[in-house]
Design a protein around this motif. Structure first.
Motif, mmCIF file in Angstrom:
data_model
loop_
_atom_site.group_PDB
_atom_site.id
_atom_site.type_symbol
_atom_site.label_atom_id
_atom_site.label_comp_id
_atom_site.label_asym_id
_atom_site.label_seq_id
_atom_site.Cartn_x
_atom_site.Cartn_y
_atom_site.Cartn_z
ATOM 1 N N THR A 102 5.679 9.900 -12.762
ATOM 2 C CA THR A 102 4.311 10.366 -11.872
ATOM 3 C C THR A 102 4.151 11.791 -11.620
ATOM 4 O OG1 THR A 102 5.802 10.088 -9.802
ATOM 5 C CG2 THR A 102 4.588 8.048 -10.499
ATOM 6 N N ASN A 134 9.769 10.038 -6.157
ATOM 7 C CA ASN A 134 8.231 9.966 -6.103
ATOM 8 C C ASN A 134 7.800 8.754 -5.046
ATOM 9 O OD1 ASN A 134 9.445 7.374 -7.215
ATOM 10 N ND2 ASN A 134 7.886 7.385 -8.934
ATOM 11 N N PHE A 153 1.173 2.838 -15.755
ATOM 12 C CA PHE A 153 2.223 2.920 -15.252
ATOM 13 C C PHE A 153 3.320 2.566 -15.977
ATOM 14 C CE2 PHE A 153 5.518 1.496 -11.890
ATOM 15 C CZ PHE A 153 5.963 2.876 -11.482
#
Length: 226
Positions: A102, A134, A153
Motif C-alpha cells: 500500500t 498500513n 490489492f
C-alpha cells in the motif's frame, strides 16, 4: 514414556519434531507455489478486515523465519546460504508498506489523485506506511471490502513476488541474510543488483570491443586489397 522411546534413538523431543515435521516443511516452503499461496492467503485475510500476517504469523515465523535464521547463521560462518526465500523476503518484495504494498498506492495517490479525501488519508498514512503499518489506509481509504481495490490489492503482491522469486532463482539477488529490513533492502539487495548490472555491462563492453576489432580487421583487409 515418549521421552524414553525417543531417547532410544539418541535424540530429544525437540530434535525429533524438527526432523520429522519442520525440515520437510522448510523444504516445501522454498517452492514458488508455497510462497505464492502464503502471499495470496495474507491478502485475502486482509481484504476481509483480518490482520493476515498476524493470523498466519505462526506459519510464517515457524517456517520462513527459521529459514532466515539459518541463512543468517550460515552467512556469519561464511557458508553458502541454504534457503532462497525467508520471512523478511515477504516484507521486502510483497508487502512494501504493509500487505498489498500500500505504500506504492499512497505515493500514487499523492502524485496523481485529485480527490481531497484520498489525499488526506494518504498524507496521514504515508509515515506509518514507511514502517509497514498500513491500518490507516486499509480502513481509512478504505481498501477493506472495496470491490474496486480487490483485484489490484490481490494481484500486485502476486506479480511482485513472482518477479522477486525469479530474480532469486536466477541469482540476480541473494537471499535475505539480515534482520534489518531497511538496511537489507537498500544496501544488501541493491549491491546484488548493481553486481548483476556490472556483469551485464562488462559482457556488453567485451562484445563491443570484439565488434570493433572485427571491423578494424575487415577495414585493414580492404585497404590491403587491389
Amino acid at each position: 514414556m515418549i521421552n524414553y522411546l525417543i531417547s532410544l534413538n539418541k535424540t530429544t523431543v525437540i530434535e525429533f519434531i524438527a526432523t520429522l515435521i519442520q525440515e520437510p516443511l522448510l523444504n516445501m516452503s522454498q517452492g514458488f507455489w508455497a510462497v505464492l499461496l502464503m502471499t495470496l492467503l495474507v491478502q485475502i485475510f486482509w481484504f476481509f478486515g483480518l490482520h493476515g500476517t498476524d493470523v498466519l504469523g505462526p506459519v510464517l515465523d515457524s517456517i520462513w523465519l527459521t529459514a532466515q535464521i539459518a541463512n543468517m547463521n550460515a552467512f556469519m560462518k561464511g557458508e553458502a546460504l541454504p534457503f532462497v526465500w525467508t520471512r523478511n523476503a515477504f516484507d521486502l518484495y510483497a508487502w512494501i508498506g504493509g500487505a498489498g504494498s500500500t505504500l506504492l498506492l499512497l505515493l500514487a495517490i499523492l502524485l496523481f489523485s485529485k480527490r481531497d479525501d484520498q489525499r488526506t488519508v494518504a498524507k496521514l498514512s504515508i509515515a506509518p506506511g514507511c514502517f509497514n503499518v498500513n491500518e490507516p489506509v486499509m480502513f481509512g481509504l478504505p481498501i477493506v471490502l472495496d470491490p474496486i481495490y480487490f483485484i489490484p490489492f490481490i494481484l500486485a503482491p502476486v506479480v511482485m513476488v513472482s518477479i522477486a522469486y525469479g530474480a532469486h532463482i536466477l541469482g540476480w539477488v541473494s537471499p535475505v541474510k539480515n534482520q534489518n529490513r531497511l538496511v537489507n533492502a537498500t544496501v544488501c539487495q541493491l549491491a546484488d543488483c548493481n553486481h548483476g548490472l556490472a556483469r551485464t555491462d562488462s559482457t556488453g563492453s567485451q562484445y563491443g570491443h570484439r565488434v570493433l576489432d572485427l571491423c578494424a580487421i575487415r577495414q585493414s583487409g580492404q585497404q590491403a586489397g587491389p
